[in-house]
Design a protein around this motif. Structure first.
Motif, mmCIF file in Angstrom:
data_model
loop_
_atom_site.group_PDB
_atom_site.id
_atom_site.type_symbol
_atom_site.label_atom_id
_atom_site.label_comp_id
_atom_site.label_asym_id
_atom_site.label_seq_id
_atom_site.Cartn_x
_atom_site.Cartn_y
_atom_site.Cartn_z
ATOM 1 N N LEU A 54 0.635 -1.056 -0.001
ATOM 2 C CA LEU A 54 -0.038 -0.099 0.085
ATOM 3 C C LEU A 54 0.891 1.280 -0.199
ATOM 4 O O LEU A 54 0.777 2.181 -0.629
ATOM 5 N N VAL A 55 1.651 1.332 0.690
ATOM 6 C CA VAL A 55 2.575 2.565 0.968
ATOM 7 C C VAL A 55 3.635 2.800 -0.340
ATOM 8 O O VAL A 55 3.551 3.795 -0.779
ATOM 9 N N GLY A 56 4.122 1.631 -0.817
ATOM 10 C CA GLY A 56 4.725 1.493 -2.251
ATOM 11 C C GLY A 56 4.029 2.288 -3.131
ATOM 12 O O GLY A 56 4.311 3.057 -4.061
ATOM 13 N N ASP A 57 2.632 1.680 -3.198
ATOM 14 C CA ASP A 57 1.885 2.353 -4.390
ATOM 15 C C ASP A 57 1.666 3.589 -4.187
ATOM 16 O O ASP A 57 1.478 4.375 -5.193
ATOM 17 N N LEU A 58 1.160 4.203 -2.948
ATOM 18 C CA LEU A 58 0.838 5.583 -2.444
ATOM 19 C C LEU A 58 2.270 6.496 -2.855
ATOM 20 O O LEU A 58 1.959 7.519 -3.573
ATOM 21 N N LEU A 59 3.236 6.130 -2.677
ATOM 22 C CA LEU A 59 4.539 6.981 -3.046
ATOM 23 C C LEU A 59 4.913 6.852 -4.351
ATOM 24 O O LEU A 59 5.196 8.010 -4.938
ATOM 25 N N ALA A 60 4.435 5.944 -5.151
ATOM 26 C CA ALA A 60 4.612 5.970 -6.543
ATOM 27 C C ALA A 60 3.629 7.046 -7.250
ATOM 28 O O ALA A 60 4.188 7.752 -8.002
ATOM 29 N N VAL A 61 2.354 7.082 -6.675
ATOM 30 C CA VAL A 61 1.536 8.020 -7.144
ATOM 31 C C VAL A 61 1.830 9.427 -6.973
ATOM 32 O O VAL A 61 2.105 10.322 -7.662
ATOM 33 N N PHE A 62 2.510 9.684 -5.618
ATOM 34 C CA PHE A 62 3.018 10.908 -5.236
ATOM 35 C C PHE A 62 4.234 11.427 -5.793
ATOM 36 O O PHE A 62 4.161 12.686 -6.195
ATOM 37 N N GLU B 107 -7.762 6.674 -6.223
ATOM 38 C CA GLU B 107 -7.099 5.949 -7.257
ATOM 39 C C GLU B 107 -6.385 4.703 -7.017
ATOM 40 O O GLU B 107 -5.869 4.001 -7.872
ATOM 41 N N MET B 108 -6.369 4.386 -5.863
ATOM 42 C CA MET B 108 -5.598 3.188 -5.364
ATOM 43 C C MET B 108 -6.453 1.817 -5.452
ATOM 44 O O MET B 108 -7.626 1.772 -4.955
ATOM 45 N N THR B 109 -5.811 0.806 -5.868
ATOM 46 C CA THR B 109 -6.555 -0.485 -6.168
ATOM 47 C C THR B 109 -7.020 -1.260 -4.651
ATOM 48 O O THR B 109 -7.986 -1.595 -4.586
ATOM 49 N N GLN B 110 -6.211 -0.677 -3.511
ATOM 50 C CA GLN B 110 -6.620 -1.212 -2.204
ATOM 51 C C GLN B 110 -7.962 -0.427 -1.741
ATOM 52 O O GLN B 110 -8.549 -1.262 -0.941
ATOM 53 N N SER B 111 -8.355 0.593 -2.411
ATOM 54 C CA SER B 111 -9.655 1.287 -1.787
ATOM 55 C C SER B 111 -10.820 0.427 -2.086
ATOM 56 O O SER B 111 -11.601 0.581 -1.533
ATOM 57 N N ARG B 112 -10.668 -0.597 -3.100
ATOM 58 C CA ARG B 112 -11.873 -1.341 -3.477
ATOM 59 C C ARG B 112 -12.007 -2.555 -2.353
ATOM 60 O O ARG B 112 -12.923 -3.078 -2.066
ATOM 61 N N HIS B 113 -11.045 -2.783 -1.428
ATOM 62 C CA HIS B 113 -10.805 -4.050 -0.487
ATOM 63 C C HIS B 113 -10.876 -3.263 0.885
ATOM 64 O O HIS B 113 -11.211 -4.192 1.735
ATOM 65 N N TYR B 114 -10.486 -2.074 0.849
ATOM 66 C CA TYR B 114 -10.376 -1.599 2.331
ATOM 67 C C TYR B 114 -11.005 -0.106 2.682
ATOM 68 O O TYR B 114 -10.891 0.871 1.609
ATOM 69 N N SER B 115 -11.700 -0.036 3.492
ATOM 70 C CA SER B 115 -11.868 1.547 3.778
ATOM 71 C C SER B 115 -10.857 2.100 4.706
ATOM 72 O O SER B 115 -10.163 1.455 5.432
#
Length: 497
Positions: free
Chosen positions: A150-158, A287-295
């Protein structure tokens, strides 16, 4: 088989009751312990049905024990009963013979792990703690992976969004803290903490102003300076120099400058960095894929970014991102995180050794033989042998010193209780001398892959027990608490040999 189940149940009950019971219980705790006793009684009755134990009514005996509200009186009775049950479980009888053919496969299914068979024949307490900690370790490994992705994907977007800005440059996150070292005093409820290194943007430089080593509270600051980019090799797409043409540079780039947005005066402000990062997370979450699985909920935090992730079944985990500025090329950082019980100015950054510590434990993991239990010892000390006077960091420091002293092969399963006693003896010696040395200062026996500032090796060790030198009452209290912990461990040893 049933005896073993009752035995495990009794042991777990002791661990639940001991933290609640002091010399005397107040009314609320009295009622709570009584309710736990009645619940245990119901569970034991179901387990005991269909088995002839003896003419003694063991259920009545246990219930009577639970009516006594003196902590170690309960422990003595329970340990005596557990010892009798364990001895009985070792004696072959008809029911054991009937179950022997299927017992290993049944226990494997119940535990959900292949670790059980590896501990056959080992001391009872080693098996109990190993199974309990193994479950926690497996859960932490999965959750670590979720948080890191999750954090890796967030940092890539930022990084993509901020590539042309004059904001701090976010580096790949580094997992730190006990959960990333392979243990946790909180077990399944661990906080998964990552350090996000910050680099200065183009045309800026970070200069670290360091306080005295070991000074509390810390007085380290990060001063931000502008650098000249007028020379051709320093230019980026004809961007004017911030130092000599600040107004023109800001007109070309609509974002605010690092100095005006993230600093107080000329110093990097940890609280401003945290608020900026929190807003980035909120804006990017959709924008995160994880938003479909987690609130996701951003929890209040003035100097870090805390995220609570909850899945569809209601299970949640807590991730925290702190921010750091590296000291040269070493594994030491200045961190935005500050002690919760002291006021820290927003421009003050604490020196952190978290990255060096996680590298030390990874170094030991690479060298250690299979089934070494130093992390099990550490987790047990920090969770079961708990005391208000000894923090989890104290236990970790003691274990790190012992890992640097004892052969790794000696941390095997057969010597589990011996190593626990070594930890206690080391801590007792430190208490007697009122001195526990910080692991990274003045320590010449440091693995080569851990990079420390040159001043660390020549420095005088910092005494983590300096407060005991200055406060005789605190020293006396610490010695009393140690004796209580030693007594608790002795009872565990007497039960598990």
């Amino acid at each position: 088989m049933a005896a073993k189940r009752v035995l495990a149940l009794l042991v777990l009950t002791i661990f639940q009751l001991l933290p609640m019971v002091g010399d005397e219980l107040d009314d609320s705790k009295h009622k709570c312990v009584q309710q736990r006793g009645e619940h245990l009684m119901a569970r034991m009755t179901r387990l005991l049905q269909g088995h002839e134990w003896s003419s003694l009514d063991w259920g009545a005996l246990v219930f009577a024990a639970l009516q006594q509200w003196q902590c170690w009186a309960i422990a003595d009775l329970f340990f005596g009963l557990c010892w009798w049950l364990w001895k009985r479980s070792q004696q072959p009888d008809s029911s054991d013979k009937e179950e022997s053919s299927s017992s290993s496969s049944t226990e494997l299914e119940e535990e959900g792990s292949g670790e059980d068979s590896d501990y056959e024949g080992h001391p009872l307490m080693t098996r109990i703690f190993a199974k309990r900690i193994w479950s926690s370790v497996q859960s932490m490994a999965y959750r670590r992976q979720v948080v890191e992705e999750l954090v890796g994907d967030l940092l890539a977007v930022f990084q993509e969004r901020l590539s042309t800005s004059f904001f701090p440059v976010l580096q790949p996150a580094i997992g730190v803290g006990s959960a990333f070292e392979g243990w946790s005093p909180c077990g399944h409820d661990a906080v998964y903490r990552l350090l996000v290194p910050l680099k200065p943007p183009h045309g800026h430089a970070f200069h670290l102003e360091l306080g005295t080593a070991g000074q509390m509270p810390a007085k380290n600051c990060v001063r931000v300076e502008l650098e000249c980019t007028c020379t051709r090799d320093q230019r980026v797409e004809d961007m004017p120099c911030f130092l000599h043409h600040p107004e023109e540079a800001l007109q070309r780039n609509q974002d605010s400058s690092l100095l005006s947005t993230f600093c107080t005066g000329s110093y990097l402000d940890a609280q401003k960095i945290a608020r900026w990062f929190q807003n980035l997370v909120i804006s990017a979450w959709g924008e995160m894929t994880q938003s479909r699985h987690y609130s996701m909920e951003v929890l209040p935090s003035s100097r870090s970014c805390k995220l609570q992730l909850t899945n569809a079944s209601g299970k949640s985990l807590l991730a925290e991102m702190v921010f750091g500025v590296q000291r040269g090329d070493s594994d030491i950082f200045l961190s935005s995180q500050a002690a919760e019980d002291t006021f820290t100015p927003s421009t003050t950054w604490a020196e952190t050794y978290d990255v060096a510590e996680v590298k030390f434990f990874r170094h030991m993991a690479r060298k250690a033989p299979r089934h070494t239990l130093y992390l099990n010892c550490l987790q047990l000390c920090a969770s079961i042998l708990v005391s208000a006077g000894f923090s989890s960091y104290t236990w970790k420091t003691v274990v790190m010193h012992l890992l640097n002293t004892l052969p790794l092969s000696s941390w095997n399963r057969w010597d589990f209780m011996i190593r626990l006693q070594d930890i206690m003896w080391y801590l007792h010696g430190c208490l007697e001398e009122k001195r526990l040395d910080h692991f990274f200062f003045g320590n010449e026996n440091m693995p080569e892959d851990i990079i420390l500032p040159a001043a660390f090796r020549a420095a005088e060790p910092i005494n983590l027990f300096q407060c005991l030198v200055q406060d005789p009452a605190a020293h006396a209290k610490a010695l009393r608490e140690f004796e209580e912990l030693q007594d608790r461990l002795t009872r565990l040893q007497g039960f598990g040999v």
